[in-house]
Enzyme design. Structure first.
Site, PDB file in Angstrom:
ATOM      1  N   ARG A 181       0.824  -1.232   0.000  1.00 30.66           N
ATOM      2  CA  ARG A 181       0.000   0.000   0.000  1.00 30.66           C
ATOM      3  C   ARG A 181       0.847   1.266   0.000  1.00 30.66           C
ATOM      4  O   ARG A 181       0.507   2.268   0.637  1.00 30.66           O
ATOM      5  CB  ARG A 181      -0.944   0.041   1.213  1.00 30.66           C
ATOM      6  N   CYS A 229     -11.061  -1.253   3.459  1.00 28.98           N
ATOM      7  CA  CYS A 229     -10.363  -1.486   4.730  1.00 28.98           C
ATOM      8  C   CYS A 229      -9.868  -0.161   5.298  1.00 28.98           C
ATOM      9  O   CYS A 229      -9.212   0.616   4.614  1.00 28.98           O
ATOM     10  CB  CYS A 229      -9.193  -2.444   4.510  1.00 28.98           C
ATOM     11  N   GLU A 305      -5.179   3.078   6.648  1.00 32.75           N
ATOM     12  CA  GLU A 305      -4.954   2.967   5.204  1.00 32.75           C
ATOM     13  C   GLU A 305      -5.750   4.050   4.484  1.00 32.75           C
ATOM     14  O   GLU A 305      -5.280   4.662   3.520  1.00 32.75           O
ATOM     15  CB  GLU A 305      -5.390   1.584   4.702  1.00 32.75           C
TER      16      GLU A 305
HETATM   17  N1  EPU Z   1     -10.909 -12.319   9.361  1.00 35.07           N
HETATM   18  C1  EPU Z   1     -11.569 -12.474  10.551  1.00 35.07           C
HETATM   19  N2  EPU Z   1     -12.454 -11.516  10.951  1.00 35.07           N
HETATM   20  C2  EPU Z   1     -12.698 -10.407  10.200  1.00 35.07           C
HETATM   21  C3  EPU Z   1     -12.032 -10.241   8.976  1.00 35.07           C
HETATM   22  C4  EPU Z   1     -11.134 -11.211   8.569  1.00 35.07           C
HETATM   23  O1  EPU Z   1     -11.368 -13.449  11.260  1.00 35.07           O
HETATM   24  O2  EPU Z   1     -13.528  -9.577  10.635  1.00 35.07           O
HETATM   25  C5  EPU Z   1     -10.002 -13.361   8.896  1.00 35.07           C
HETATM   26  C6  EPU Z   1     -10.538 -14.082   7.673  1.00 35.07           C
HETATM   27  O3  EPU Z   1     -11.435 -15.089   7.993  1.00 35.07           O
HETATM   28  C7  EPU Z   1      -9.278 -14.589   7.024  1.00 35.07           C
HETATM   29  C8  EPU Z   1      -8.241 -13.524   7.369  1.00 35.07           C
HETATM   30  O4  EPU Z   1      -8.773 -12.783   8.482  1.00 35.07           O
HETATM   31  O5  EPU Z   1      -8.886 -15.800   7.614  1.00 35.07           O
HETATM   32  C9  EPU Z   1      -7.945 -12.591   6.209  1.00 35.07           C
HETATM   33  O6  EPU Z   1      -9.164 -11.944   5.790  1.00 35.07           O
HETATM   34  P1  EPU Z   1      -9.368 -11.398   4.300  1.00 35.07           P
HETATM   35  O7  EPU Z   1      -9.141 -12.455   3.304  1.00 35.07           O
HETATM   36  O8  EPU Z   1     -10.657 -10.670   4.281  1.00 35.07           O
HETATM   37  O9  EPU Z   1      -8.166 -10.413   4.076  1.00 35.07           O
HETATM   38  P2  EPU Z   1      -7.711  -9.127   4.852  1.00 35.07           P
HETATM   39  O10 EPU Z   1      -6.257  -9.296   5.091  1.00 35.07           O
HETATM   40  O11 EPU Z   1      -8.564  -8.819   6.022  1.00 35.07           O
HETATM   41  C10 EPU Z   1      -7.023  -7.925   2.648  1.00 35.07           C
HETATM   42  C11 EPU Z   1      -7.047  -6.503   2.172  1.00 35.07           C
HETATM   43  C12 EPU Z   1      -8.392  -6.178   1.521  1.00 35.07           C
HETATM   44  C13 EPU Z   1      -8.658  -7.172   0.412  1.00 35.07           C
HETATM   45  C14 EPU Z   1      -8.680  -8.573   1.029  1.00 35.07           C
HETATM   46  C15 EPU Z   1      -9.002  -9.674   0.050  1.00 35.07           C
HETATM   47  C16 EPU Z   1      -5.740  -5.027   3.614  1.00 35.07           C
HETATM   48  C17 EPU Z   1      -5.803  -4.017   4.698  1.00 35.07           C
HETATM   49  N3  EPU Z   1      -6.906  -5.585   3.293  1.00 35.07           N
HETATM   50  O12 EPU Z   1      -7.934  -8.004   3.754  1.00 35.07           O
HETATM   51  O13 EPU Z   1      -8.258  -4.891   0.951  1.00 35.07           O
HETATM   52  O14 EPU Z   1      -9.877  -6.900  -0.241  1.00 35.07           O
HETATM   53  O15 EPU Z   1      -7.374  -8.815   1.598  1.00 35.07           O
HETATM   54  O16 EPU Z   1      -8.160  -9.620  -1.045  1.00 35.07           O
HETATM   55  O17 EPU Z   1      -4.674  -5.270   3.053  1.00 35.07           O
HETATM   56  C18 EPU Z   1      -8.676  -2.556   1.175  1.00 35.07           C
HETATM   57  O18 EPU Z   1      -7.456  -2.410   1.072  1.00 35.07           O
HETATM   58  O19 EPU Z   1      -9.473  -1.587   1.238  1.00 35.07           O
HETATM   59  C19 EPU Z   1      -9.190  -3.910   1.235  1.00 35.07           C
HETATM   60  C20 EPU Z   1     -10.456  -4.161   1.521  1.00 35.07           C
END
Ligand code: EPU
Length: 316
Positions: A181, A229, A305
Site C-alpha cells: 500500500r 479497509c 490505510e
Molecule cells: N478475518 C476475521 N475476521 C474479520 C475479517 C477477517 O477473522 O472480521 C479473517 C478471515 O477469515 C481470514 C483472514 O482474516 O482468515 C484474512 O481476511 P481477508 O481475506 O478478508 O483479508 P484481509 O487481510 O482482512 C485484505 C485486504 C483487503 C482485500 C482482502 C481480500 C488489507 C488491509 N486488506 O484483507 O483490501 O480486499 O485482503 O483480497 O490489506 C482494502 O485495502 O481496502 C481492502 C479491503
C-alpha cells in the site's frame, strides 16, 4: 500548514473547468464530508502542468480526487485546489491491434474496475487479481492498491507524472519503490500508468476475474457505505508476518461497535460503515476507538490505510 486562498483570477485563464466551494464529500464512497475551496477539471495535460506550477508558486494545497473509494473528507471540507482528472485526456486505454503481449498507457482518471473488465473482454491478463477493487488508476498507482491475490505494482511498466514545478516526466517501475500500500509518488501527480498486459485466453481470464470478485463479495460488506479497509494489515512482531487488521479488530470484540452513525461491520472488522446522512467525524472517532481497543487487546498499533483530507493536513 501555511496556505494562500485560491482566487478565480489565479487560474481563470487556464483550459480548466473550475467550480468554487464545491461539495466533494458526496463524491466519495462514504458520501460524507464537506466541500473543496476549488474543484478543478483540467482539459489537457498542458493545463494540468500549468495548474500544478501555479499552485506550487502560490503555496496553494493541491489534492487529487480519484474514485473517492479510499478517502474520507472532513465535515468542514478542505482548502486549496482539488483536481478531478475526468476529461477525455486522462481517461481510457486502447487495446486495438493484434493480440500480443503489450504495454498499454492508461489515463489516471480511468476506473480500475472498468479496466479489469475491459482488458479481460479483450483477452488480456495483468489486472485480474484486482477484480472488485474500486479505484482510479491514479489512486491505485499511488497507493499500490491490492488484496489477497496481489497488488497493482506487479503490472506496472512505468508511470507518467507531473512534478510540483509543472514538468511532466516518466518514472520506470524499478524507480517507483512500491511496497505494501505504498509508492514514492506522494509528491507528484500521476497522469497515466503504463501497464503490462499479457495476451491469453479470454474465457480463462474472465473466469479468474469472476473468482477474485466472488471471494471479495463473500467476505466483505460491499453494499455498505465505507472506504474499504480502514487500516493497513500490520506486521505481527511475534512472527514478522502481516496479519489481517480485520481479524485483530474481530478478536478485540469490536464487530458491531457503533459511534453515532458509524459502525464496525459485522461481516469484516476492518470495514467501518456509515449510515445514510452520517458524518465523517463519527467515522474518525470510531477509528480512534478501534485503534485503542486493538492496542489494548493485542499490543499491535493499527495504521490507517484510508486517506483523510482536512483543513489541517494530509494533502493529495
Ligand atoms: N478475518 C476475521 N475476521 C474479520 C475479517 C477477517 O477473522 O472480521 C479473517 C478471515 O477469515 C481470514 C483472514 O482474516 O482468515 C484474512 O481476511 P481477508 O481475506 O478478508 O483479508 P484481509 O487481510 O482482512 C485484505 C485486504 C483487503 C482485500 C482482502 C481480500 C488489507 C488491509 N486488506 O484483507 O483490501 O480486499 O485482503 O483480497 O490489506 C482494502 O485495502 O481496502 C481492502 C479491503
Amino acid at each position: 500548514m501555511t496556505t494562500t486562498t485560491c482566487t478565480p483570477s489565479m487560474l481563470g485563464d487556464l483550459d480548466i473547468e473550475l467550480k468554487f466551494n464545491e461539495p466533494i464529500g458526496s463524491r466519495t464512497w462514504y458520501r460524507a464530508g464537506g466541500s473543496a475551496e476549488v474543484l478543478a477539471h483540467p482539459r489537457s495535460v498542458e493545463a494540468l502542468c500549468q495548474l500544478i506550477k501555479r499552485c506550487h508558486e502560490n503555496d496553494t494545497p493541491v489534492r487529487v480526487l480519484g474514485e473517492g473509494a479510499n478517502l474520507l473528507v472532513a465535515d468542514d471540507g478542505v482548502d486549496g485546489v482539488v483536481i478531478r482528472l475526468d476529461h477525455a485526456a486522462f481517461r481510457g486505454a486502447n487495446f486495438e491491434g493484434g493480440h500480443c503481449n503489450r504495454t498499454v498507457r492508461v489515463g489516471a482518471g480511468t476506473d480500475l474496475m472498468g479496466l479489469v473488465q475491459e482488458s479481460a473482454r479483450n483477452g488480456y491478463d495483468g489486472l485480474s487479481h484486482l477484480a472488485g477493487i474500486p479505484a482510479s488508476i491514479g489512486g491505485a498507482t499511488r497507493m499500490n492498491a491490492g488484496g489477497a491475490f496481489g497488488d497493482f505494482a506487479s503490472a506496472v511498466h512505468s508511470v507518467d507524472v507531473v512534478a510540483p514545478d509543472g514538468k511532466a516526466r516518466s518514472i520506470a517501475a524499478a524507480d517507483l519503490e512500491f511496497a505494501y500500500r505504498h509508492s514514492n509518488l506522494a509528491e507528484v501527480i500521476v497522469v497515466a500508468a503504463n501497464i503490462n498486459f499479457i495476451a491469453g485466453d479470454r474465457d480463462a481470464i474472465r473466469q479468474r476475474v469472476k473468482e477474485v470478485f466472488a471471494y471479495k463479495k463473500r467476505s466483505q460488506p460491499m453494499a455498505d457505505k465505507s472506504a474499504g479497509c480502514m487500516f493497513k494489515n500490520p506486521t505481527d512482531p511475534a512472527t514478522g508476518e502481516r496479519v489481517s487488521a480485520g481479524k485483530l479488530i474481530d478478536q478485540a470484540g469490536m464487530k458491531g461497535k457503533r459511534i453515532g452513525s458509524a459502525s464496525v461491520s459485522l461481516i469484516h472488522g476492518n470495514f467501518l460503515s456509515l449510515a445514510a446522512g452520517g458524518s465523517a467525524s463519527d467515522v474518525l472517532q470510531l477509528a480512534a476507538e478501534v485503534q485503542q481497543r486493538v492496542l489494548d487487546h493485542s499490543g499491535i498499533a493499527l495504521e490507517r490505510e484510508v486517506v483523510v483530507w482536512s483543513k489541517r493536513g494530509e494533502v493529495r
